[in-house]
Design a protein around this motif. Structure first.
Motif, PDB file in Angstrom:
ATOM      1  N   GLN A   1      -4.975   7.508  -7.375  1.00  0.00           N
ATOM      2  CA  GLN A   1      -5.956   7.760  -6.700  1.00  0.00           C
ATOM      3  C   GLN A   1      -6.308   7.029  -5.180  1.00  0.00           C
ATOM      4  N   GLU A   2      -6.437   7.601  -4.360  1.00  0.00           N
ATOM      5  CA  GLU A   2      -6.798   6.772  -3.251  1.00  0.00           C
ATOM      6  C   GLU A   2      -7.783   5.881  -3.185  1.00  0.00           C
TER       7      GLU A   2
ATOM      8  N   LYS B   1      -1.873  -1.051  -3.745  1.00  0.00           N
ATOM      9  CA  LYS B   1      -3.126  -0.387  -3.211  1.00  0.00           C
ATOM     10  C   LYS B   1      -2.563   1.007  -2.943  1.00  0.00           C
ATOM     11  N   VAL B   2      -3.813   2.071  -2.870  1.00  0.00           N
ATOM     12  CA  VAL B   2      -2.977   3.397  -2.916  1.00  0.00           C
ATOM     13  C   VAL B   2      -3.924   3.798  -1.830  1.00  0.00           C
TER      14      VAL B   2
ATOM     15  N   SER C   1       1.014  -1.127   0.028  1.00  0.00           N
ATOM     16  CA  SER C   1       0.035   0.059  -0.044  1.00  0.00           C
ATOM     17  C   SER C   1       0.897   1.222  -0.069  1.00  0.00           C
ATOM     18  N   LEU C   2       0.620   2.137  -0.734  1.00  0.00           N
ATOM     19  CA  LEU C   2       1.550   3.346  -0.997  1.00  0.00           C
ATOM     20  C   LEU C   2       0.613   4.374  -1.057  1.00  0.00           C
ATOM     21  N   PRO C   3       1.102   5.658  -0.448  1.00  0.00           N
ATOM     22  CA  PRO C   3       0.233   6.854  -0.380  1.00  0.00           C
ATOM     23  C   PRO C   3      -0.019   7.317  -1.932  1.00  0.00           C
TER      24      PRO C   3
ATOM     25  N   GLU D   1      14.276  11.655   2.581  1.00  0.00           N
ATOM     26  CA  GLU D   1      12.752  11.761   1.923  1.00  0.00           C
ATOM     27  C   GLU D   1      12.116  10.429   2.321  1.00  0.00           C
ATOM     28  N   ASP D   2      10.849  10.600   2.654  1.00  0.00           N
ATOM     29  CA  ASP D   2       9.978   9.487   2.633  1.00  0.00           C
ATOM     30  C   ASP D   2       9.260   9.327   1.228  1.00  0.00           C
ATOM     31  N   LEU D   3       8.442   8.407   1.069  1.00  0.00           N
ATOM     32  CA  LEU D   3       7.879   8.006  -0.193  1.00  0.00           C
ATOM     33  C   LEU D   3       7.153   9.104  -1.183  1.00  0.00           C
TER      34      LEU D   3
END
Length: 388
Positions: A233-234, A263-264, A155-157, A352-354
């Protein structure tokens, strides 16, 4: 093109010439820098006249003096076709041309030196000279494969900034966007999700590619996002696809294609907070790995390159680092056994973060505003104890 790009892959075409008053001695030659990577080459000729050392020379002037062409059968043809893309610079007594892309197998390349393009028309009697280079088709070996794609999380932002594609052997450059795509769960291909730039972001060995999501589709208020929406898109699921026909540096296709499905989740607007990290310290006298647990997943390449350990005496501790737990954990194994005492983890504020939020500032800021978060310096230092 930035000067930093001149070091890209170490591929330079270095051209110099014998003294301008010795036109008969002009010569060019191609040299392979690394036998294991034949696309890394340079062209040399020694001792150019000092009249060339002029910072005001334009790219057009350099290309008139010393064009480098690909796949031209006759020198006369070169006059009407554009030279290879790249960067010129003066380096001591040499002119250095750095090509934008690596050389390709079974393509003929020629560097041409035109003395008449020198100031004043060049020395009397000097003739145009050229040097030709052709990479033979290599003997096929073990097929190159995709080792992994990061971020590795399932799962990614929504505002994930980039992916890293890791390969088992050097790859070819140029045209990378023909071989990668982002597909929605229903099969629809996302339209232009990546930042497509000429300066492909390969590491020195051409085994890792940095693939950026277009920042214009991430930052709020920018036209690409307003027109096309966010690339991710979330709440939706996506697959990053890598084609099997992507040629490696030897011109051979990958062993297989590769897919990363994820997944987002919601966007990540906050900065990493080192103060919230926890340490699992090793015992003195051992070479056990130090474990640092982050408050969120961090950028793989930056974490491995930037984080470092210093001893109680302030000396940098040599060792090897790796990431675990989908980028949420950093492990460091020292070259020599740990000594008892206080040690520090140095954390540069560009880590940095993702989503591209750094320790020093969030990615989502007004580009016209200078942001200096209070209480944060260029490098934060976190202490931990190694005990007997």
């Amino acid at each position: 093109m930035s000067l930093a790009w001149k070091a890209w892959l170490g591929q330079c075409l270095v051209i110099s010439a014998l003294a301008a008053d010795q036109p008969a001695g002009l010569s060019l030659r191609w040299i392979t820098l690394d036998p294991g990577q034949p696309f890394m080459v340079r062209v040399e000729c020694a001792g150019l006249d000092a009249r060339l050392a002029r910072p005001e020379w334009t790219l057009k002037e350099w290309q008139k003096l010393m064009p480098v062409h690909a796949d031209q059968a006759e020198m006369a043809v070169d006059v009407n076709l554009p030279p290879m893309a790249g960067q010129y610079e003066w380096r001591e007594s040499r002119v250095v041309f750095t090509p934008l892309f690596p050389l390709q197998p079974e393509v003929r390349y020629r560097a041409v030196f035109r003395p008449e393009a020198l100031p004043g028309g060049g020395p009397a009697g000097a003739k145009v000279i050229s040097a030709i280079h052709r990479l033979e088709k290599p003997v096929p070996g073990a097929a190159t494969r995709v080792i992994h794609v990061s971020p590795e999380a399932a799962s990614l932002p929504e505002n994930t900034l980039k992916f890293y594609l890791h390969f088992s052997a050097p790859m070819s450059g140029g045209g990378i966007y023909q071989h990668v795509r982002l597909r929605k769960e229903g099969g629809e291909v996302v339209h232009e999700p990546f930042l497509e730039i000429d300066q492909e972001m390969w590491n020195h060995g051409m085994t890792r590619l940095t693939l950026f999501i277009d920042p214009g589709r991430i930052k709020q208020g920018l036209a690409p996002r307003a027109d096309l929406g966010t690339a991710l898109q979330e709440g939706r699921q996506y697959t990053l696809e890598i084609d099997a026909d992507w040629p490696d540096a030897k011109g051979q296709p990958l062993k297989t294609g590769h897919q990363k499905t994820f997944k987002v989740g919601p966007p990540d607007r906050g900065c990493p907070e080192p103060k919230d990290w926890t340490f699992q310290a090793p015992a003195a006298g051992s070479r056990e790995a130090l474990k640092v647990l982050f408050d969120e997943a961090l950028d793989e390449a930056l974490a491995l390159r930037l984080l470092s350990i210093v001893s109680q005496q302030g000396a940098k501790i040599e060792g090897s680092a790796s990431l675990a737990n989908e980028g949420r954990e950093w492990r460091f194994t020292p070259k020599e056994p740990w000594l008892a005492g206080t040690h520090q983890l140095e954390v540069p504020d560009i880590l940095e973060d993702l989503a591209g939020n750094s320790v020093g500032r969030p990615f989502e800021v007004d580009v016209f505003t200078s942001v200096q978060p209070p209480g944060k310096s260029a490098t934060e230092r976190l202490s931990f104890e190694v005990r007997e």
